[in-house]
Design an enzyme around this catalytic site. Sequence first.
Site, PDB file in Angstrom:
ATOM      1  N   PRO A  80     -10.011 145.618   2.876  1.00 53.60           N
ATOM      2  CA  PRO A  80     -10.343 144.497   3.758  1.00 53.60           C
ATOM      3  C   PRO A  80      -9.528 143.271   3.374  1.00 53.60           C
ATOM      4  O   PRO A  80      -9.300 143.010   2.199  1.00 53.60           O
ATOM      5  CB  PRO A  80     -11.834 144.266   3.490  1.00 53.60           C
ATOM      6  CG  PRO A  80     -12.329 145.560   2.929  1.00 53.60           C
ATOM      7  CD  PRO A  80     -11.187 146.124   2.148  1.00 53.60           C
ATOM      8  N   CYS A  81      -9.072 142.548   4.366  1.00 49.95           N
ATOM      9  CA  CYS A  81      -8.237 141.366   4.117  1.00 49.95           C
ATOM     10  C   CYS A  81      -8.727 140.262   5.045  1.00 49.95           C
ATOM     11  O   CYS A  81      -8.247 140.112   6.169  1.00 49.95           O
ATOM     12  CB  CYS A  81      -6.772 141.700   4.367  1.00 49.95           C
ATOM     13  SG  CYS A  81      -5.613 140.445   3.778  1.00 49.95           S
ATOM     14  N   GLN A  82      -9.702 139.503   4.589  1.00 52.20           N
ATOM     15  CA  GLN A  82     -10.382 138.549   5.459  1.00 52.20           C
ATOM     16  C   GLN A  82      -9.651 137.229   5.647  1.00 52.20           C
ATOM     17  O   GLN A  82      -9.910 136.505   6.593  1.00 52.20           O
ATOM     18  CB  GLN A  82     -11.792 138.266   4.901  1.00 52.20           C
ATOM     19  CG  GLN A  82     -12.631 139.504   4.722  1.00 52.20           C
ATOM     20  CD  GLN A  82     -12.850 140.261   6.011  1.00 52.20           C
ATOM     21  OE1 GLN A  82     -13.063 139.658   7.050  1.00 52.20           O
ATOM     22  NE2 GLN A  82     -12.786 141.582   5.947  1.00 52.20           N
ATOM     23  N   GLY A  83      -8.752 136.916   4.735  1.00 46.33           N
ATOM     24  CA  GLY A  83      -8.154 135.586   4.770  1.00 46.33           C
ATOM     25  C   GLY A  83      -6.785 135.501   5.391  1.00 46.33           C
ATOM     26  O   GLY A  83      -6.129 134.465   5.297  1.00 46.33           O
ATOM     27  N   PHE A  84      -6.320 136.565   6.056  1.00 47.60           N
ATOM     28  CA  PHE A  84      -4.957 136.531   6.580  1.00 47.60           C
ATOM     29  C   PHE A  84      -4.794 135.519   7.711  1.00 47.60           C
ATOM     30  O   PHE A  84      -3.712 135.005   7.959  1.00 47.60           O
ATOM     31  CB  PHE A  84      -4.517 137.914   7.045  1.00 47.60           C
ATOM     32  CG  PHE A  84      -5.309 138.464   8.203  1.00 47.60           C
ATOM     33  CD1 PHE A  84      -5.032 138.068   9.500  1.00 47.60           C
ATOM     34  CD2 PHE A  84      -6.306 139.400   7.992  1.00 47.60           C
ATOM     35  CE1 PHE A  84      -5.759 138.584  10.558  1.00 47.60           C
ATOM     36  CE2 PHE A  84      -7.028 139.912   9.051  1.00 47.60           C
ATOM     37  CZ  PHE A  84      -6.758 139.502  10.331  1.00 47.60           C
TER      38      PHE A  84
END
Length: 512
Positions: A196-200
């Site tokens: 998961p990569c929430q801050g892109f």
Amino acid sequence: MYQPIADIDKWDNATKRYYKEKIEIFIKTVMAVSMKENVSLDVTDDEGAVDLFIEMGFIKQADDLESVKALIKGGTYKEFIKCGTVVAGNRKIYDPYLLKLNESTRKELQRKEAESTKFRLVDLFCGAGGLSLGFIREGCRVVFANDIDDLCIETYKYNHPEILEDDVICGDIRKIVDRIEDYIDEDIDIVIGGPPCQGFSSANKHHRVINDPRNELYKYYIKAIEKLAPKIVVMENVRGMLKVADQVVEDYESICAKKGGQEYHYKISYRLLNSADFSVAQSRERLIYIAIRDDIVERTGTNPDSVFQAIETNGKNATVFNLSAALEGVRPLEPPEVMGVGEVDTEEAGRKIDVNPFDGRENAYLRLINDDRAVPLVFNHKARYCSPINHEIYRRLNPGDDATDPKIADIMPYAHRNDKFKDKYFKLHADRPCRTITAHLRSDCHSHIHPTEARTLTPREAARVQSFPDDYLFLGPYLKTYIQIGNAVPPLMAKGIAHELIKLLGGDENEN
């Protein structure tokens, strides 16, 4: 398969829930097979049941049945004993259907798998196992899989009896990576996963993705690669990550993995791929990264760009399947009109485990996802609750119609917010690949209305659209099966990617 039942007082709630669900699966499987094979369930004693339950791993000794009886309801316990007795007297009939539940059979499969020369695979953020399944079908052996969601892990374990249960871990990757050598003591060929990569969304050249605290899981994925030094890495993510794709490339190119006195670096590339180009009956875009260790690049003369070119060329020649192909060969259902009955099985609304009146090979798509196997039972094919007003909306809409259609203007409950809820309702086209299956289906499924029946897609139908085989059973509460299915990478898509990577590894198989 289970912790000793004598230790039940030490079990947490998740362990108890999983154990009870396995008993439920056993009972429902036996009942479905009995109906299909015309075997009577009338028994007068429990002869043979105890030995069967010990073999299957439900208990370690006869006295454990008292603990089982205390854990499950009286009626369920009686059914459990009755079904065990029926199976014990008809092993040839029932054994093929109970393979995934039988601890002895699983151990034999695991022994053979451990002796194989297949490529060694690690799946981080494995979910319900879609990505793994595609790579397994291309000749990989999973030596470690991890996710933090316990339901996903139980689904993964159940459907992969050939993998040691101790190698499929529910836990926080941050704690696991810091001592990954405790879990993995083999050289790894391929690492796959979708961190998961929430801050892109807020990332820019002054705000790097890997330094954003919201992307800590992605950071630990990179750290795992540094520690394991695999030959190949595959990372998948959402289309929105395209805006920071070049930063991800820089992160991979900065990796310096040390193993066996050697230093390794990686060449990486990325593409936006659509599952429809892998013969999945769905249009679903995913951002795929492929990284190859520098010594493999040098040895083979191949790089990630050329691998992607081969994958894309295959996609141009792939058969495109429409939603109709995925929906063929499942019986029609009527949605229940009462709320809160998702776990209740009925003839009208479907059952968690049921006799399959079809073969599972009715068309080319089903033969593809089922690996040309007949599937005698059907799993997770249950219609969800539908209110009278929604049933009427579903009935009136034509394929391609959405919430703004004038045919439902007089009864549309969200008409005043159509600017934001246009896709709140959508009736699917049968003659096109399905729109993307998402985890949001847990909420209401209005966005995925069946093209010919006045209901939404069942979990089984959604799983077919995702290209899961028909005998892939999703565990857990009814609505949460939609989350597992929606978050998964389509196995056929994973298989298409794995196909080119396995060719790249080539002669390394003998070294394994």
